[in-house]
Design a protein around this motif. Structure first.
Motif, PDB file in Angstrom:
ATOM      1  N   GLY A  96     -59.669  27.296  51.495  1.00 26.25           N
ATOM      2  CA  GLY A  96     -59.584  26.045  50.755  1.00 26.25           C
ATOM      3  C   GLY A  96     -60.937  25.447  50.449  1.00 26.25           C
ATOM      4  O   GLY A  96     -61.174  24.948  49.343  1.00 26.25           O
ATOM      5  N   THR A 100     -62.464  23.984  46.770  1.00 27.46           N
ATOM      6  CA  THR A 100     -62.239  22.540  46.703  1.00 27.46           C
ATOM      7  C   THR A 100     -63.545  21.811  46.967  1.00 27.46           C
ATOM      8  O   THR A 100     -64.336  22.223  47.822  1.00 27.46           O
ATOM      9  CB  THR A 100     -61.194  22.110  47.760  1.00 27.46           C
ATOM     10  N   ALA A 104     -62.545  15.941  48.141  1.00 23.85           N
ATOM     11  CA  ALA A 104     -61.114  16.237  48.197  1.00 23.85           C
ATOM     12  C   ALA A 104     -60.753  16.903  49.514  1.00 23.85           C
ATOM     13  O   ALA A 104     -59.704  16.614  50.104  1.00 23.85           O
ATOM     14  CB  ALA A 104     -60.708  17.132  47.026  1.00 23.85           C
ATOM     15  N   ALA A 105     -61.621  17.800  50.001  1.00 23.48           N
ATOM     16  CA  ALA A 105     -61.349  18.486  51.260  1.00 23.48           C
ATOM     17  C   ALA A 105     -61.293  17.495  52.420  1.00 23.48           C
ATOM     18  O   ALA A 105     -60.401  17.563  53.278  1.00 23.48           O
ATOM     19  CB  ALA A 105     -62.424  19.543  51.516  1.00 23.48           C
ATOM     20  N   LEU A 108     -58.036  15.541  52.273  1.00 26.38           N
ATOM     21  CA  LEU A 108     -56.879  16.365  52.630  1.00 26.38           C
ATOM     22  C   LEU A 108     -56.820  16.611  54.133  1.00 26.38           C
ATOM     23  O   LEU A 108     -55.737  16.677  54.724  1.00 26.38           O
ATOM     24  CB  LEU A 108     -56.923  17.691  51.869  1.00 26.38           C
ATOM     25  N   PRO A 152     -62.014  12.316  43.634  1.00 31.88           N
ATOM     26  CA  PRO A 152     -62.109  13.764  43.822  1.00 31.88           C
ATOM     27  C   PRO A 152     -61.674  14.506  42.577  1.00 31.88           C
ATOM     28  O   PRO A 152     -60.704  14.148  41.919  1.00 31.88           O
ATOM     29  CB  PRO A 152     -61.132  14.025  44.987  1.00 31.88           C
ATOM     30  N   VAL A 154     -60.429  18.153  41.417  1.00 32.24           N
ATOM     31  CA  VAL A 154     -59.897  19.410  41.936  1.00 32.24           C
ATOM     32  C   VAL A 154     -59.662  20.357  40.782  1.00 32.24           C
ATOM     33  O   VAL A 154     -58.909  20.046  39.855  1.00 32.24           O
ATOM     34  CB  VAL A 154     -58.578  19.160  42.701  1.00 32.24           C
ATOM     35  N   PHE A 157     -55.055  24.201  42.113  1.00 31.58           N
ATOM     36  CA  PHE A 157     -54.184  23.804  43.212  1.00 31.58           C
ATOM     37  C   PHE A 157     -54.329  24.732  44.415  1.00 31.58           C
ATOM     38  O   PHE A 157     -53.856  24.415  45.503  1.00 31.58           O
ATOM     39  CB  PHE A 157     -52.725  23.812  42.748  1.00 31.58           C
ATOM     40  N   GLY A 159     -56.983  25.736  46.244  1.00 28.38           N
ATOM     41  CA  GLY A 159     -57.809  25.215  47.324  1.00 28.38           C
ATOM     42  C   GLY A 159     -57.133  24.102  48.102  1.00 28.38           C
ATOM     43  O   GLY A 159     -57.024  24.175  49.337  1.00 28.38           O
ATOM     44  N   PRO A 160     -56.666  23.042  47.423  1.00 26.80           N
ATOM     45  CA  PRO A 160     -55.979  21.979  48.150  1.00 26.80           C
ATOM     46  C   PRO A 160     -54.749  22.461  48.904  1.00 26.80           C
ATOM     47  O   PRO A 160     -54.484  21.990  50.015  1.00 26.80           O
ATOM     48  CB  PRO A 160     -55.585  20.997  47.033  1.00 26.80           C
ATOM     49  N   ILE A 163     -55.911  24.006  52.148  1.00 26.02           N
ATOM     50  CA  ILE A 163     -56.309  23.008  53.144  1.00 26.02           C
ATOM     51  C   ILE A 163     -55.087  22.311  53.709  1.00 26.02           C
ATOM     52  O   ILE A 163     -55.006  22.045  54.917  1.00 26.02           O
ATOM     53  CB  ILE A 163     -57.281  21.996  52.519  1.00 26.02           C
ATOM     54  N   LEU A 164     -54.117  22.000  52.848  1.00 23.95           N
ATOM     55  CA  LEU A 164     -52.865  21.426  53.326  1.00 23.95           C
ATOM     56  C   LEU A 164     -52.179  22.383  54.300  1.00 23.95           C
ATOM     57  O   LEU A 164     -51.640  21.968  55.326  1.00 23.95           O
ATOM     58  CB  LEU A 164     -51.938  21.122  52.153  1.00 23.95           C
TER      59      LEU A 164
END
Length: 369
Positions: A96, A100, A104-105, A108, A152, A154, A157, A159-160, A163-164
């Protein structure tokens, strides 16, 4: 006794968060010179090796009731926790972070506390009410405010989502670790560190990274021992006294405590973000600290071993082979007990609760759609 044990658990959770939060500024100094996977491996190895040494010398220094070793029935729970939190989580995080931006990282990653609580509430059936849910929302909001540094952007999708996924893996790790939290916390941390550490080191080397200099590796090891090893051991003890969601809530203060440490140690400025974040977290912690959950409940018969004193939940006879002393450890039987007193979902209060009307209202509305 119940209240004193709860306060002990709260203290352990907050000290655990402080140690982890303080380790973050130290880790930031190393990030620029060490590959992330190698750094994660060194931190875990430092935790595993340091705790292994501590586990050998601590009994001779502190005269406390001995902890209980993991049983064969608990090994699958711990194996799942190590796989989720020590292997899958770091893999998803690395994937991620490569896709990202940093802002944003950071935002998240504040979802780990929420993921931990939601799994504890809706999968593992840990009780909660509106006060606890609101407190958790305040703590997550405080962490989000602290990590916000602009809008952020991004690019995709993938990368996020990765991380999620890492947050979900760590949330699962926390809930599975709770299943074994009556076992020796030092043994749990030792196994986690000595398995996850070498795995991440090998992964980093396979990705083309190189080992840092010996002084750098030693510094990373010391940071890992304190910020990951000792912190995680205290987290495990807090799990047995408070349950997963409440321990995770107190641990969510780690970013704020880390920022305070950075101000003191690195001379970073006090920002509006820090003040607002601290206000949110103060409200969240206050909501949890002032919780009073009391009702008549039933303890079903159970048998296990852990350090204990003869309080209202431990009224059992001893035989000649059982250890003496106020605090001691041995296998004991809990008879069926029905009473009422303030409590939290610790390892002796895992009873089911009737769902509150607001929960059923939102669930029925969701089903209508």
């Amino acid at each position: 006794m119940c209240y004193s044990m709860n306060r002990t658990g709260i203290a352990y959770a907050l000290i655990s968060a402080a140690l982890f939060g303080i380790s973050t500024p130290a880790a930031k100094i190393l990030v620029g010179t060490v590959h992330p996977a190698v750094l994660a491996g060194l931190l875990y190895c430092g935790a595993g090796i340091g705790i292994a040494v501590l586990r050998r010398v601590l009994p001779s220094i502190v005269a406390t009731a001995p902890e209980v070793a993991l049983t064969r029935l608990e090994v699958p729970w711990l194996a799942g926790a190590i796989a989720a939190g020590g292997v899958i989580g770091p893999l998803l995080l690395m994937a991620g972070l490569a896709r990202t931006n940093a802002t944003a990282a950071s935002l998240l990653l504040t979802l780990e506390g929420a993921a931990t609580a939601l799994m504890a509430w809706f999968i593992f059936h840990e009780n909660f009410d509106r006060r606890i849910a609101l407190g958790m929302c305040c703590l997550v909001a405080g962490a989000a405010v602290l990590s916000w540094s602009g809008t952020p952007s991004v690019s995709s999708f993938i990368g996020p989502l990765a991380i999620l996924g890492a947050c979900l893996a760590w949330g699962l790790d926390n809930n599975l670790t709770r299943k074994v939290s009556l076992a020796d916390p030092l043994q749990i941390v030792q196994l986690k560190g000595l398995i996850a550490g070498p795995f991440n080191l090998v992964l980093g080397l396979m990705l083309g990274a190189s080992m840092p200099t010996l002084p750098t590796a030693l510094i990373a090891g010391v940071v890992g021992f304190l910020g990951y090893g000792v912190s995680l051991a205290l987290f495990v003890v807090a799990l047995r006294h408070l349950g997963t969601a409440r321990t995770g809530a107190y641990f969510s203060t780690a970013p704020f405590l880390g920022s305070i440490a950075a101000i003191v140690a690195l001379g970073e400025p006090v920002t509006v973000q820090l003040v607002v974040s601290g206000a949110f977290m103060a409200v969240g912690v206050w909501l949890h600290l002032t919780e009073r959950h009391e009702h008549e409940h039933i303890h079903e018969p159970m048998a296990h071993a852990h350090p204990h004193v003869h309080d209202e939940h431990h009224q059992h006879a001893h035989n000649a082979s059982d250890p003496p002393g106020d605090s001691h450890t041995h296998f004991h039987q809990h008879d069926r007990l029905q009473h009422a007193h303030p409590h939290v979902p610790d390892m002796h209060h895992v009873h089911q609760h009737e769902r509150t009307p607001w929960f059923w209202y939102f669930r029925s509305k969701w089903r209508e759609h």
